[in-house]
Design a protein around this motif. Structure first.
Motif, PDB file in Angstrom:
ATOM      1  N   LEU A 119       0.825  -1.204   0.000  1.00 62.54           N
ATOM      2  CA  LEU A 119       0.000   0.000   0.000  1.00 62.54           C
ATOM      3  C   LEU A 119       0.863   1.260   0.000  1.00 62.54           C
ATOM      4  CD1 LEU A 119      -2.798  -1.020   2.548  1.00 62.54           C
ATOM      5  CD2 LEU A 119      -2.999  -0.850   0.072  1.00 62.54           C
ATOM      6  N   THR A 120       1.923   1.253   0.798  1.00 61.16           N
ATOM      7  CA  THR A 120       2.808   2.413   0.836  1.00 61.16           C
ATOM      8  C   THR A 120       3.491   2.624  -0.502  1.00 61.16           C
ATOM      9  OG1 THR A 120       3.201   2.000   3.199  1.00 61.16           O
ATOM     10  CG2 THR A 120       4.732   3.465   2.064  1.00 61.16           C
ATOM     11  N   LEU A 121       3.959   1.546  -1.112  1.00 55.97           N
ATOM     12  CA  LEU A 121       4.595   1.656  -2.421  1.00 55.97           C
ATOM     13  C   LEU A 121       3.612   2.187  -3.465  1.00 55.97           C
ATOM     14  CD1 LEU A 121       7.059   1.159  -4.219  1.00 55.97           C
ATOM     15  CD2 LEU A 121       6.249  -1.192  -4.547  1.00 55.97           C
ATOM     16  N   GLY A 122       2.364   1.705  -3.423  1.00 54.02           N
ATOM     17  CA  GLY A 122       1.365   2.216  -4.355  1.00 54.02           C
ATOM     18  C   GLY A 122       1.106   3.700  -4.169  1.00 54.02           C
ATOM     19  N   GLY A 123       1.072   4.163  -2.899  1.00 52.47           N
ATOM     20  CA  GLY A 123       0.865   5.585  -2.656  1.00 52.47           C
ATOM     21  C   GLY A 123       2.013   6.431  -3.151  1.00 52.47           C
ATOM     22  N   PHE A 124       3.264   5.983  -2.887  1.00 49.63           N
ATOM     23  CA  PHE A 124       4.424   6.738  -3.362  1.00 49.63           C
ATOM     24  C   PHE A 124       4.497   6.724  -4.887  1.00 49.63           C
ATOM     25  CE2 PHE A 124       6.308   6.282   0.968  1.00 49.63           C
ATOM     26  CZ  PHE A 124       6.581   7.626   1.165  1.00 49.63           C
ATOM     27  N   TRP A 125       4.151   5.607  -5.493  1.00 47.69           N
ATOM     28  CA  TRP A 125       4.180   5.518  -6.952  1.00 47.69           C
ATOM     29  C   TRP A 125       3.164   6.484  -7.567  1.00 47.69           C
ATOM     30  CZ3 TRP A 125       4.875   0.131  -9.670  1.00 47.69           C
ATOM     31  CH2 TRP A 125       5.295   0.337 -10.990  1.00 47.69           C
ATOM     32  N   PHE A 132      -0.353   6.190 -12.855  1.00 44.24           N
ATOM     33  CA  PHE A 132      -0.548   4.965 -12.078  1.00 44.24           C
ATOM     34  C   PHE A 132      -2.037   4.704 -11.911  1.00 44.24           C
ATOM     35  CE2 PHE A 132      -0.091   2.530  -7.971  1.00 44.24           C
ATOM     36  CZ  PHE A 132       0.495   1.433  -8.578  1.00 44.24           C
ATOM     37  N   PHE A 133      -2.433   3.413 -11.923  1.00 42.31           N
ATOM     38  CA  PHE A 133      -3.860   3.078 -11.995  1.00 42.31           C
ATOM     39  C   PHE A 133      -4.642   3.549 -10.778  1.00 42.31           C
ATOM     40  CE2 PHE A 133      -2.334  -0.344  -9.372  1.00 42.31           C
ATOM     41  CZ  PHE A 133      -3.421  -0.724  -8.598  1.00 42.31           C
ATOM     42  N   LEU A 134      -4.004   3.729  -9.614  1.00 44.28           N
ATOM     43  CA  LEU A 134      -4.732   4.198  -8.443  1.00 44.28           C
ATOM     44  C   LEU A 134      -5.282   5.604  -8.644  1.00 44.28           C
ATOM     45  CD1 LEU A 134      -2.571   2.928  -5.427  1.00 44.28           C
ATOM     46  CD2 LEU A 134      -4.743   2.025  -6.272  1.00 44.28           C
ATOM     47  N   ARG A 135      -4.676   6.365  -9.574  1.00 45.77           N
ATOM     48  CA  ARG A 135      -5.149   7.717  -9.847  1.00 45.77           C
ATOM     49  C   ARG A 135      -6.530   7.719 -10.486  1.00 45.77           C
ATOM     50  NH1 ARG A 135      -2.645  12.760  -8.537  1.00 45.77           N
ATOM     51  NH2 ARG A 135      -0.439  12.412  -8.229  1.00 45.77           N
ATOM     52  N   ALA A 140      -8.160   6.915  -3.847  1.00 44.17           N
ATOM     53  CA  ALA A 140      -7.528   5.610  -3.657  1.00 44.17           C
ATOM     54  C   ALA A 140      -6.032   5.759  -3.407  1.00 44.17           C
ATOM     55  CB  ALA A 140      -7.776   4.712  -4.870  1.00 44.17           C
ATOM     56  N   ALA A 141      -5.366   6.614  -4.173  1.00 44.33           N
ATOM     57  CA  ALA A 141      -3.919   6.770  -4.037  1.00 44.33           C
ATOM     58  C   ALA A 141      -3.526   7.351  -2.681  1.00 44.33           C
ATOM     59  CB  ALA A 141      -3.384   7.632  -5.176  1.00 44.33           C
ATOM     60  N   PRO A 142      -4.128   8.464  -2.221  1.00 45.77           N
ATOM     61  CA  PRO A 142      -3.728   8.997  -0.916  1.00 45.77           C
ATOM     62  C   PRO A 142      -4.077   8.080   0.244  1.00 45.77           C
ATOM     63  CG  PRO A 142      -5.595  10.211  -1.800  1.00 45.77           C
ATOM     64  CD  PRO A 142      -5.091   9.357  -2.901  1.00 45.77           C
ATOM     65  N   LEU A 143      -5.229   7.410   0.178  1.00 43.22           N
ATOM     66  CA  LEU A 143      -5.579   6.487   1.258  1.00 43.22           C
ATOM     67  C   LEU A 143      -4.662   5.276   1.262  1.00 43.22           C
ATOM     68  CD1 LEU A 143      -9.488   6.523   1.330  1.00 43.22           C
ATOM     69  CD2 LEU A 143      -7.862   7.794   2.735  1.00 43.22           C
ATOM     70  N   SER A 144      -4.183   4.856   0.094  1.00 33.24           N
ATOM     71  CA  SER A 144      -3.212   3.767   0.037  1.00 33.24           C
ATOM     72  C   SER A 144      -1.937   4.155   0.782  1.00 33.24           C
ATOM     73  CB  SER A 144      -2.894   3.420  -1.420  1.00 33.24           C
ATOM     74  OG  SER A 144      -1.891   2.446  -1.500  1.00 33.24           O
ATOM     75  N   LEU A 145      -1.489   5.385   0.594  1.00 31.14           N
ATOM     76  CA  LEU A 145      -0.298   5.849   1.302  1.00 31.14           C
ATOM     77  C   LEU A 145      -0.536   5.915   2.805  1.00 31.14           C
ATOM     78  CD1 LEU A 145       2.543   7.088   1.322  1.00 31.14           C
ATOM     79  CD2 LEU A 145       1.480   9.315   0.899  1.00 31.14           C
ATOM     80  N   SER A 146      -1.633   6.510   3.242  1.00 33.57           N
ATOM     81  CA  SER A 146      -1.904   6.663   4.673  1.00 33.57           C
ATOM     82  C   SER A 146      -2.091   5.317   5.360  1.00 33.57           C
ATOM     83  CB  SER A 146      -3.141   7.536   4.884  1.00 33.57           C
ATOM     84  OG  SER A 146      -2.921   8.850   4.428  1.00 33.57           O
ATOM     85  N   GLY A 228      -1.137  12.152   3.363  1.00 32.97           N
ATOM     86  CA  GLY A 228      -2.065  11.295   2.626  1.00 32.97           C
ATOM     87  C   GLY A 228      -3.515  11.693   2.858  1.00 32.97           C
ATOM     88  N   LEU A 229      -3.875  11.961   4.122  1.00 34.00           N
ATOM     89  CA  LEU A 229      -5.248  12.366   4.429  1.00 34.00           C
ATOM     90  C   LEU A 229      -5.560  13.742   3.826  1.00 34.00           C
ATOM     91  CD1 LEU A 229      -5.587  11.184   8.138  1.00 34.00           C
ATOM     92  CD2 LEU A 229      -6.432  10.059   6.074  1.00 34.00           C
ATOM     93  N   PHE A 230      -4.570  14.649   3.860  1.00 36.87           N
ATOM     94  CA  PHE A 230      -4.772  15.969   3.246  1.00 36.87           C
ATOM     95  C   PHE A 230      -5.003  15.824   1.750  1.00 36.87           C
ATOM     96  CE2 PHE A 230      -3.352  19.883   1.278  1.00 36.87           C
ATOM     97  CZ  PHE A 230      -3.907  20.854   2.078  1.00 36.87           C
ATOM     98  N   TRP A 231      -4.226  14.985   1.125  1.00 37.62           N
ATOM     99  CA  TRP A 231      -4.367  14.719  -0.314  1.00 37.62           C
ATOM    100  C   TRP A 231      -5.753  14.151  -0.614  1.00 37.62           C
ATOM    101  CZ3 TRP A 231      -0.771  10.642  -3.091  1.00 37.62           C
ATOM    102  CH2 TRP A 231      -1.099  10.576  -4.452  1.00 37.62           C
ATOM    103  N   ALA A 232      -6.202  13.188   0.211  1.00 41.04           N
ATOM    104  CA  ALA A 232      -7.516  12.574  -0.002  1.00 41.04           C
ATOM    105  C   ALA A 232      -8.633  13.603   0.160  1.00 41.04           C
ATOM    106  CB  ALA A 232      -7.707  11.408   0.967  1.00 41.04           C
ATOM    107  N   ALA A 233      -8.542  14.427   1.223  1.00 39.37           N
ATOM    108  CA  ALA A 233      -9.570  15.443   1.430  1.00 39.37           C
ATOM    109  C   ALA A 233      -9.568  16.473   0.311  1.00 39.37           C
ATOM    110  CB  ALA A 233      -9.353  16.133   2.784  1.00 39.37           C
ATOM    111  N   ASN A 234      -8.390  16.788  -0.210  1.00 41.20           N
ATOM    112  CA  ASN A 234      -8.290  17.739  -1.325  1.00 41.20           C
ATOM    113  C   ASN A 234      -9.004  17.198  -2.565  1.00 41.20           C
ATOM    114  OD1 ASN A 234      -6.960  20.212  -2.504  1.00 41.20           O
ATOM    115  ND2 ASN A 234      -6.121  18.637  -3.837  1.00 41.20           N
ATOM    116  N   ASP A 235      -8.737  15.933  -2.904  1.00 44.86           N
ATOM    117  CA  ASP A 235      -9.405  15.333  -4.066  1.00 44.86           C
ATOM    118  C   ASP A 235     -10.911  15.226  -3.843  1.00 44.86           C
ATOM    119  OD1 ASP A 235      -6.945  15.115  -5.200  1.00 44.86           O
ATOM    120  OD2 ASP A 235      -6.771  12.946  -5.009  1.00 44.86           O
ATOM    121  N   TYR A 236     -11.306  14.893  -2.614  1.00 43.08           N
ATOM    122  CA  TYR A 236     -12.737  14.760  -2.333  1.00 43.08           C
ATOM    123  C   TYR A 236     -13.438  16.116  -2.416  1.00 43.08           C
ATOM    124  CZ  TYR A 236     -17.073  13.500   0.003  1.00 43.08           C
ATOM    125  OH  TYR A 236     -18.399  13.300   0.306  1.00 43.08           O
ATOM    126  N   ALA A 237     -12.785  17.185  -1.922  1.00 40.55           N
ATOM    127  CA  ALA A 237     -13.391  18.516  -1.995  1.00 40.55           C
ATOM    128  C   ALA A 237     -13.603  18.938  -3.450  1.00 40.55           C
ATOM    129  CB  ALA A 237     -12.514  19.529  -1.270  1.00 40.55           C
TER     130      ALA A 237
END
Length: 342
Positions: A119-125, A132-135, A140-146, A228-237
């Protein structure tokens, strides 16, 4: 059996929060975050209509109110997940001293570490490669990192909290010793009894980690999880802002008409907007415009869109508030231009 002192990790967290609270005032930090997510929500809402939100003159209150729509779902989900994690940790901590459960935990640690690493590798990738497909999946990508970093940190915490030597299949437990006392014959009777295996040598006491190392470790974990959580909230907003814009566009027929009266011609040529010139030369407002819907009023100007707005040919009208412009509102089912004098 010896275990690492459980107070080391919480001590590092307490020191970290003390430092963060000293540097950053909690109220100012929360206000800044709410302002940012509210700005992001407004930007993507009006970007759907081709309007740059920075020209609308929004204030702090406007952005703070919009941030509630962008954050209440992420905050609710995060709080619920944190509560479940805390309950699960309390349940697991009470079983770390039992023989069978302890063996299960030891065998599960490599799998937990592997999942956390993936999960961490997927988030960094996803950070390094936008292809990357998580995008393709929302948050999905920021939560994978967190989640990956949290799982790795929790796996390491469990590994440190385990006793130095776990009982295995060949080591007798207290229940096995009681059974052996009942089945084995007395050694003084002359019959051959199975001698007890020698006790393993005591493990050397573990050396506590320096407080600076624990503080640095929890600091890195906090930064990665927070980003990661900031990134996720940013995409969700951003997604919520665009979704609300689509909902507003779909509900345009049900909103009241905004009939615009103007002293001078506004030359509005939007699809579905009708201009009517009054015949009375002494009229204060000599031009009337029908077929518009009011989106909002902010920063001393009105934002209007045609009733039949579309992404293909729709436009948004920014009309400054002044004494030469007057707005009237009519029910949505009525004809905005029918029998309406200038």
């Amino acid at each position: 059996m010896t275990a690492q002192e459980p107070s080391e990790a919480p001590l590092g967290i307490q020191q970290l929060w003390t430092i963060v609270g000293t540097i950053i005032a909690p109220t100012s930090m929360i206000t800044a975050l709410l302002y940012y997510f509210g700005w992001h929500h407004a930007y993507w809402f009006f970007d759907y209509y081709g309007v740059n939100s920075t020209v609308l003159g929004f204030g702090t209150t406007d952005y703070l109110m919009r941030s509630l729509d962008a954050l209440y779902v992420p905050l609710t989900v995060t709080a619920g997940a944190a509560l479940l994690v805390l309950w699960g940790h309390e349940l697991l901590r009470g079983r770390l001293t039992a023989g069978a459960e302890l063996r299960v935990v030891r065998r599960a640690l490599p799998f937990m570490a592997g999942i956390g690493a993936l999960l961490t590798l997927g988030g960094f990738w996803s950070v390094l490669s936008r292809a990357f497909f998580l995008r393709d999946f929302l948050v999905a990508a920021p939560l994978s990192l967190s989640f990956g970093v949290l799982l790795l940190a929790y796996t390491l915490h469990l590994w440190r909290a385990l006793p130095d030597r776990a009982p295995d299949e060949g080591t007798p437990t207290p229940e096995d010793e009681d059974t052996d006392e009942d089945t084995n014959e007395d050694p003084d009777s002359g019959t051959g009894g199975t001698p007890d295996p020698p006790e393993p040598p005591p493990s050397p006491p573990s050396t506590p980690r320096p407080a600076a190392a624990a503080l640095a470790e929890w600091g890195v974990v906090l930064v990665l999880v927070g980003l990661g959580l900031f990134w996720a909230a940013n995409d969700y907003a951003a997604a919520v802002g665009e979704t609300r814009a689509r909902e507003f566009a779909a509900g345009l027929p049900g909103y009241p008409y905004a009939v615009v009266y103007s002293a001078d011609s506004l030359s509005l040529t939007a699809p579905g907007v009708r201009e009517t010139r009054c015949r009375d030369s002494k009229a204060a407002y000599r031009f009337r415009y029908d077929g518009l819907k009011l989106m909002l009023q902010s920063g001393g100007q009105y934002v209007l869109v045609p009733e039949r707005w579309s992404r293909a040919d729709g436009v948004a009208v920014l009309l400054p508030r002044s004494s030469s412009v007057r707005l009237e509102f009519a029910p949505p089912l009525a004809d905005s231009g029918a029998s309406r004098p200038c």
